[in-house]
Write a protein that holds these residues in place. Structure first.
Motif, PDB file in Angstrom:
ATOM      1  N   ASN A  12       0.843  -1.189   0.000  1.00  0.00           N
ATOM      2  CA  ASN A  12       0.000   0.000   0.000  1.00  0.00           C
ATOM      3  C   ASN A  12       0.882   1.245   0.000  1.00  0.00           C
ATOM      4  OD1 ASN A  12       0.893   0.322   2.715  1.00  0.00           O
ATOM      5  ND2 ASN A  12      -0.790  -0.979   3.431  1.00  0.00           N
ATOM      6  N   ASP A  13       0.247   2.420   0.048  1.00  0.00           N
ATOM      7  CA  ASP A  13       1.009   3.666  -0.006  1.00  0.00           C
ATOM      8  C   ASP A  13       2.041   3.735   1.113  1.00  0.00           C
ATOM      9  OD1 ASP A  13      -0.582   4.314  -2.105  1.00  0.00           O
ATOM     10  OD2 ASP A  13      -1.505   6.068  -1.198  1.00  0.00           O
ATOM     11  N   ARG A  14       1.648   3.314   2.312  1.00  0.00           N
ATOM     12  CA  ARG A  14       2.550   3.400   3.457  1.00  0.00           C
ATOM     13  C   ARG A  14       3.760   2.486   3.278  1.00  0.00           C
ATOM     14  NH1 ARG A  14       5.183   6.277   6.941  1.00  0.00           N
ATOM     15  NH2 ARG A  14       5.540   5.267   8.958  1.00  0.00           N
ATOM     16  N   SER A  15       3.535   1.280   2.777  1.00  0.00           N
ATOM     17  CA  SER A  15       4.661   0.363   2.584  1.00  0.00           C
ATOM     18  C   SER A  15       5.600   0.858   1.495  1.00  0.00           C
ATOM     19  CB  SER A  15       4.167  -1.053   2.268  1.00  0.00           C
ATOM     20  OG  SER A  15       3.365  -1.071   1.112  1.00  0.00           O
ATOM     21  N   ILE A  16       5.072   1.537   0.472  1.00  0.00           N
ATOM     22  CA  ILE A  16       5.925   2.130  -0.558  1.00  0.00           C
ATOM     23  C   ILE A  16       6.787   3.226   0.056  1.00  0.00           C
ATOM     24  CG2 ILE A  16       5.934   3.596  -2.622  1.00  0.00           C
ATOM     25  CD1 ILE A  16       5.419   0.675  -3.250  1.00  0.00           C
ATOM     26  N   ASP A  17       6.163   4.095   0.855  1.00  0.00           N
ATOM     27  CA  ASP A  17       6.923   5.178   1.495  1.00  0.00           C
ATOM     28  C   ASP A  17       8.020   4.630   2.403  1.00  0.00           C
ATOM     29  OD1 ASP A  17       5.401   7.080   0.214  1.00  0.00           O
ATOM     30  OD2 ASP A  17       4.029   7.377   1.896  1.00  0.00           O
ATOM     31  N   LEU A  18       7.716   3.572   3.140  1.00  0.00           N
ATOM     32  CA  LEU A  18       8.719   2.970   4.029  1.00  0.00           C
ATOM     33  C   LEU A  18       9.865   2.357   3.222  1.00  0.00           C
ATOM     34  CD1 LEU A  18       6.462   1.256   6.725  1.00  0.00           C
ATOM     35  CD2 LEU A  18       8.009   3.194   7.075  1.00  0.00           C
ATOM     36  N   ALA A  19       9.523   1.670   2.136  1.00  0.00           N
ATOM     37  CA  ALA A  19      10.563   1.059   1.306  1.00  0.00           C
ATOM     38  C   ALA A  19      11.440   2.131   0.669  1.00  0.00           C
ATOM     39  CB  ALA A  19       9.931   0.179   0.233  1.00  0.00           C
ATOM     40  N   VAL A  20      10.837   3.230   0.239  1.00  0.00           N
ATOM     41  CA  VAL A  20      11.617   4.343  -0.324  1.00  0.00           C
ATOM     42  C   VAL A  20      12.556   4.904   0.736  1.00  0.00           C
ATOM     43  CG1 VAL A  20      11.476   6.727  -1.146  1.00  0.00           C
ATOM     44  CG2 VAL A  20       9.985   4.986  -2.132  1.00  0.00           C
ATOM     45  N   SER A  21      12.046   5.090   1.946  1.00  0.00           N
ATOM     46  CA  SER A  21      12.870   5.625   3.028  1.00  0.00           C
ATOM     47  C   SER A  21      14.067   4.717   3.329  1.00  0.00           C
ATOM     48  CB  SER A  21      12.014   5.803   4.284  1.00  0.00           C
ATOM     49  OG  SER A  21      12.794   6.286   5.362  1.00  0.00           O
ATOM     50  N   ARG A  22      13.832   3.414   3.385  1.00  0.00           N
ATOM     51  CA  ARG A  22      14.911   2.479   3.675  1.00  0.00           C
ATOM     52  C   ARG A  22      15.916   2.421   2.527  1.00  0.00           C
ATOM     53  NH1 ARG A  22      10.372  -1.339   5.568  1.00  0.00           N
ATOM     54  NH2 ARG A  22      10.221  -0.915   7.802  1.00  0.00           N
ATOM     55  N   LEU A  23      15.410   2.448   1.292  1.00  0.00           N
ATOM     56  CA  LEU A  23      16.304   2.411   0.137  1.00  0.00           C
ATOM     57  C   LEU A  23      17.139   3.684   0.073  1.00  0.00           C
ATOM     58  CD1 LEU A  23      17.248   0.881  -2.349  1.00  0.00           C
ATOM     59  CD2 LEU A  23      15.314   1.861  -3.620  1.00  0.00           C
ATOM     60  N   ARG A  24      16.520   4.816   0.357  1.00  0.00           N
ATOM     61  CA  ARG A  24      17.270   6.078   0.409  1.00  0.00           C
ATOM     62  C   ARG A  24      18.420   5.994   1.417  1.00  0.00           C
ATOM     63  NH1 ARG A  24      12.334  10.468   0.336  1.00  0.00           N
ATOM     64  NH2 ARG A  24      12.612  11.197  -1.808  1.00  0.00           N
ATOM     65  N   ALA A  25      18.124   5.443   2.572  1.00  0.00           N
ATOM     66  CA  ALA A  25      19.152   5.348   3.608  1.00  0.00           C
ATOM     67  C   ALA A  25      20.333   4.518   3.122  1.00  0.00           C
ATOM     68  CB  ALA A  25      18.562   4.759   4.881  1.00  0.00           C
ATOM     69  N   LYS A  26      20.057   3.443   2.398  1.00  0.00           N
ATOM     70  CA  LYS A  26      21.141   2.584   1.917  1.00  0.00           C
ATOM     71  C   LYS A  26      21.923   3.232   0.780  1.00  0.00           C
ATOM     72  CE  LYS A  26      19.051  -1.663   3.587  1.00  0.00           C
ATOM     73  NZ  LYS A  26      18.548  -3.028   3.317  1.00  0.00           N
ATOM     74  N   LEU A  27      21.271   4.159   0.071  1.00  0.00           N
ATOM     75  CA  LEU A  27      21.952   4.883  -0.997  1.00  0.00           C
ATOM     76  C   LEU A  27      22.621   6.159  -0.492  1.00  0.00           C
ATOM     77  CD1 LEU A  27      19.240   4.567  -3.815  1.00  0.00           C
ATOM     78  CD2 LEU A  27      21.460   3.402  -3.745  1.00  0.00           C
ATOM     79  N   GLY A  28      22.492   6.423   0.806  1.00  0.00           N
ATOM     80  CA  GLY A  28      23.064   7.642   1.361  1.00  0.00           C
ATOM     81  C   GLY A  28      22.235   8.871   1.068  1.00  0.00           C
TER      82      GLY A  28
END
Length: 236
Positions: free
Chosen positions: A194-210
């Motif tokens: 859902n929208d929330r899980s997409i936002d969380l995945a984006v946040s985690r992926l951003r963190a791993k990409l710096g």
């Protein structure tokens, strides 16, 4: 001049209104009512982008997408679907459509999406579907091994959700993806997205990409629209 857009829709009123509206934004517009008309228009002058209605007489939009996929250097396609017609949207994206809008839609949103498709096409850097390892910036992404490698040559572990999200982004650089699109592109059998899980995945992926939400350098938030992968992608 924005570019040349071919509008394919069997509704004469929609063709006329879109032609008038898009011309106001500097687009050169051709129109067609069906698949035969689309081929004739493309033979006369190749468009930079196509707006394709899926509900057409004779050959439907999905059949025309299949045909376009066999043509060399076919232009990007934005498909128009009935609201709630999720399966057609999914099949259309799998057949090679680059974006979609559900009817009824805001004409200004159509303009924004067409401009995004044109920017992406002009970059000339779409990732190849069959390329195993891709590069963006100083990062490498091995899609077969599901491994992200940092600029320091260190492997970065990705969850399944993060892998699917990054795979969706690298295939569509320079293009705004709505949350609904990301849900469809990253959905896995038996997994609720859902929208929330997409936002969380984006946040985690951003963190791993710096990356950070405040100063993103790779995954940018487009307010009111979605996310944009702001990096050139190439095959290793």
């Amino acid at each position: 001049m924005n570019g040349h857009c071919l509008v394919v829709d069997d509704d004469a009123e929609i063709r006329t209104s879109l032609k008038t509206y898009l011309q106001g934004f500097g687009w050169l517009i051709s129109t067609a009512a069906d698949g035969g008309g689309m081929r004739q228009a493309m033979a006369a002058a190749k468009p930079d982008v196509i707006v394709l209605d899926l509900m057409l007489p004779g050959e439907d939009g999905l059949a025309l997408l299949r045909w376009l996929s066999t043509q060399p250097d076919s232009p990007p396609v934005l498909m128009l679907t009935a609201r709630g017609d999720t399966m057609s949207r999914v099949v259309g994206l799998e057949l090679g459509a680059d974006d979609y809008l559900a009817k009824p839609f805001e004409p200004r949103e159509l303009v924004a999406r067409l401009q995004a498709l044109l920017r992406r096409a002009n970059k000339g850097t779409p990732a190849q579907d069959d390329t195993r390892t891709l590069r963006f910036g100083r990062w490498r992404f091995d899609r077969l091994a599901r491994q992200l490698v940092s600029p320091d040559d260190v492997g970065v572990a990705l969850s399944s959700a993060e892998f699917r999200l990054l795979a969706a982004f690298v295939q569509r650089p320079g293009r705004v993806l709505t949350r609904d699109q990301l849900i469809e592109l990253t959905r896995a059998p038996g997994v609720e997205v859902n929208d929330r899980s997409i936002d969380l995945a984006v946040s985690r992926l951003r963190a791993k990409l710096g990356d950070t939400a405040r100063e993103p350098s790779v995954i940018r938030t487009v307010r009111g629209e979605g996310y944009l992968f702001d990096a050139e992608v190439s095959a290793c």
